[in-house]
Design a protein around this motif. Structure first.
Motif, PDB file in Angstrom:
ATOM      1  N   LYS A 173      38.911  38.594  45.619  1.00 33.58           N
ATOM      2  CA  LYS A 173      37.993  37.916  44.722  1.00 33.58           C
ATOM      3  C   LYS A 173      38.127  36.402  44.803  1.00 33.58           C
ATOM      4  CE  LYS A 173      36.547  40.205  41.510  1.00 33.58           C
ATOM      5  NZ  LYS A 173      36.605  41.094  40.388  1.00 33.58           N
ATOM      6  N   THR A 179      31.878  40.443  41.504  1.00 35.37           N
ATOM      7  CA  THR A 179      31.592  41.526  42.445  1.00 35.37           C
ATOM      8  C   THR A 179      30.721  42.592  41.776  1.00 35.37           C
ATOM      9  OG1 THR A 179      33.712  41.128  43.498  1.00 35.37           O
ATOM     10  CG2 THR A 179      32.635  43.232  43.972  1.00 35.37           C
ATOM     11  N   ASP A 223      28.923  38.653  44.742  1.00 35.78           N
ATOM     12  CA  ASP A 223      29.227  39.377  45.972  1.00 35.78           C
ATOM     13  C   ASP A 223      28.746  40.803  45.741  1.00 35.78           C
ATOM     14  OD1 ASP A 223      30.497  37.161  47.147  1.00 35.78           O
ATOM     15  OD2 ASP A 223      32.313  37.586  45.998  1.00 35.78           O
ATOM     16  N   SER A 246      37.050  48.066  44.938  1.00 36.60           N
ATOM     17  CA  SER A 246      36.365  46.798  45.184  1.00 36.60           C
ATOM     18  C   SER A 246      36.611  45.827  44.038  1.00 36.60           C
ATOM     19  CB  SER A 246      34.855  46.994  45.306  1.00 36.60           C
ATOM     20  OG  SER A 246      34.554  48.058  46.132  1.00 36.60           O
TER      21      SER A 246
END
Ligand SMILES: [Zn+2]
Length: 402
Positions: A173, A179, A223, A246
Motif C-alpha cells: 500500500k 485499494t 488502486d 490485497s
C-alpha cells in the motif's frame, strides 16, 4: 528373519488388544484449557492460559480493529466461572473457540497498538500442565503497522506453497492511496443467471466491472484490482481471500441475478447480515452462496466456520462502513438509474464475509426482467452507473483524504 517376523507378529497382536481403549482416549484427549488470567495495565499486559497437555500455537497481528490472534491445536476451553478471562490493560475483549477440525483460536481485541514482547508455551513447575504466556507492551500506531507489514512479508514467503491457483501477490500500500477490489460475480463454468434473450450474468458483470475500474482510476487515488481478469471460475473462498490478501479498503461484488418475480427490475445494494432483510434477499443469498456447488466444489466448511466466528467478531466499525457506503451508492445510483423498491437490503452473502473489509454486493438489475437484460448491455447505462459507483467510492473515502 522368520523368527523376527514371528515375534513382531506376537507383539502386534499383543498391542492391538489395547487399541480400542487407547483409541477412544485419543479421540477424547484434546488439550483442555482449565485456567487463565490477564494482568497488567495499559502500558504492559500479560495474558496466560493453562492447558493440561502440550500443544502448538501461532500468534498473528491483525488490524481493523487491532487484534492478536492465537491459533492453537483444537482444544477444549473449560474455564470455570472463577477463571473468567476478564479483559484489562491493553486487552479490551477476549474470544475463543474451535474454528475448524483440529484448530482452535483465541482472539484478543486490543485497546491500543501493541508489540508482543514474549510468547511461549512451557511446562509448568508442577510438571503436569502447560502455560501459554503472552506479554505485550503498548506501542505507537506506526510500529504496529510495521509489525503487520513484516508479518505479511513473512507469510507471503511461507504461504505461497499453501495458496493454490493464480492469485495475485498482495499489494504494497502506497501512502494516501486506497485499494478497491471489484468482484465480477461468477465466471467460467459458473455462468450465473441467464436472460430471456440469452445474456449471461458472468459476461455482463465482467464488462461492467471494467467500466467501473476505468472510472475509479480516473476519479481518485485508487488502486483497483479485479478478482478475475478473465472468464474463469473462482470459488467464494478465493474471492474473499483475494480481498483480504490485497488488503482491500473496499470490496464491491457485482451481480445481475435472476428472480422468480419477472416484473422486478432495477438495482439493489446488499450488505452482510446474519438475517436477511426480506424473503427476496434471503433467496438471492442462497443462490449466490451455492456458486461454489455450481463449480463442482463442495461448500467449504472450514471457511464457513472461520467466517462465522469472524462475522461475530466483525467490528461494528466494518459494518458501519459497509452501511455507509451502501447509503452513498443508493444516493448516487438513485439519481442516475432505476433502483428497486427498498434498494438498501441485507442478507448472509458468503462473499461479503471478510471481517475487516467494508463490503457490498450490487445487483445491477435482474436478468429475469427483459427490460433490465437489454438495459444492462447498453453503453449509456454502463457509463452512468459506473460513474455513480466511482462517485460513491470517492465520497466514501473523502473524509480520509488529505
Ligand atoms: Zn450473481
Amino acid at each position: 528373519m522368520r523368527l523376527i517376523h514371528f515375534s513382531y507378529l506376537i507383539l502386534i497382536v499383543f498391542l492391538s488388544s489395547f487399541v480400542p481403549s487407547f483409541g477412544q482416549e485419543q479421540i477424547n484427549n484434546l488439550p483442555v484449557a482449565f485456567s487463565g488470567s490477564i494482568a497488567g495495565d495499559t502500558a504492559s499486559t500479560r495474558f496466560f492460559i493453562d492447558f493440561d497437555q502440550n500443544l502448538s500455537f501461532k500468534t498473528t497481528y491483525m488490524d481493523k480493529p487491532n487484534r492478536i490472534i492465537i491459533d492453537l491445536d483444537e482444544s477444549v476451553f473449560n474455564l470455570g466461572q472463577e477463571n473468567k478471562l476478564e479483559p484489562r490493560g491493553l486487552i479490551s475483549a477476549v474470544q475463543y473457540g474451535r474454528i475448524s477440525q483440529g484448530r482452535s483460536r483465541i482472539v484478543l481485541t486490543l485497546s491500543a497498538p501493541v508489540e508482543i514482547i514474549k510468547s511461549s508455551l512451557k511446562k509448568r513447575l508442577d510438571e503436569e500442565s502447560y502455560r501459554f504466556l503472552l506479554d505485550m507492551d503498548s506501542t505507537d500506531e506506526a510500529t504496529f503497522e510495521n509489525l503487520l507489514r513484516e508479518q505479511k512479508i513473512r507469510s507471503q514467503s511461507s504461504s505461497n506453497l499453501a495458496v493454490k491457483g493464480d492469485r495475485v501477490a498482495p499489494v504494497q500500500k502506497k501512502d494516501g492511496r486506497f485499494t478497491i477490489v471489484i468482484d465480477p460475480g461468477h465466471g467460467g463454468i459458473d455462468g450465473g443467471a441467464v436472460g430471456k434473450n440469452g445474456a449471461q450474468e458472468k459476461d455482463i458483470v465482467f464488462e461492467f466491472s471494467k467500466v467501473v475500474r476505468e472510472k475509479l482510476q480516473d476519479i481518485g487515488p485508487f488502486d483497483v484490482l479485479m478478482t478475475r481478469e478473465e472468464d474463469k471460475f473462482m470459488s467464494l473462498r478465493d474471492r474473499l481471500e483475494f480481498s483480504r490478501r490485497s488488503k482491500a479498503d473496499l470490496f464491491v461484488s457485482i451481480h445481475a441475478d435472476s428472480l422468480r418475480q419477472r416484473f422486478v427490475r432495477g438495482s439493489t445494494i446488499y450488505t452482510l447480515s446474519k438475517k436477511a432483510s426480506d424473503q427476496l434477499s434471503a433467496k438471492l443469498a442462497e443462490t449466490e452462496n451455492s456458486a461454489d456447488l455450481v463449480g463442482g466444489l463442495a461448500v467449504e466448511e472450514e471457511v464457513e466456520a472461520v467466517a462465522d466466528i469472524l462475522v461475530d467478531l466483525t467490528t461494528s466499525e466494518t459494518k458501519r462502513f459497509s452501511r455507509r457506503f451502501s447509503s452513498l451508492l443508493v444516493k448516487n445510483l438513485g439519481s442516475e438509474i432505476k433502483l428497486i423498491k427498498n434498494p438498501q437490503r441485507s442478507a448472509a452473502f458468503g462473499v461479503l464475509k471478510a471481517p475487516e473489509v467494508p463490503s457490498v454486493l450490487i445487483e445491477l438489475g435482474y436478468l429475469s426482467n427483459v427490460e433490465d437484460e437489454r438495459l444492462l448491455q447498453s453503453p449509456e447505462f454502463k457509463a452512468k452507473a459506473g460513474q455513480a459507483i466511482a462517485n460513491s467510492v470517492l465520497d466514501f473515502f473523502r473524509p480520509r483524504m488529505r
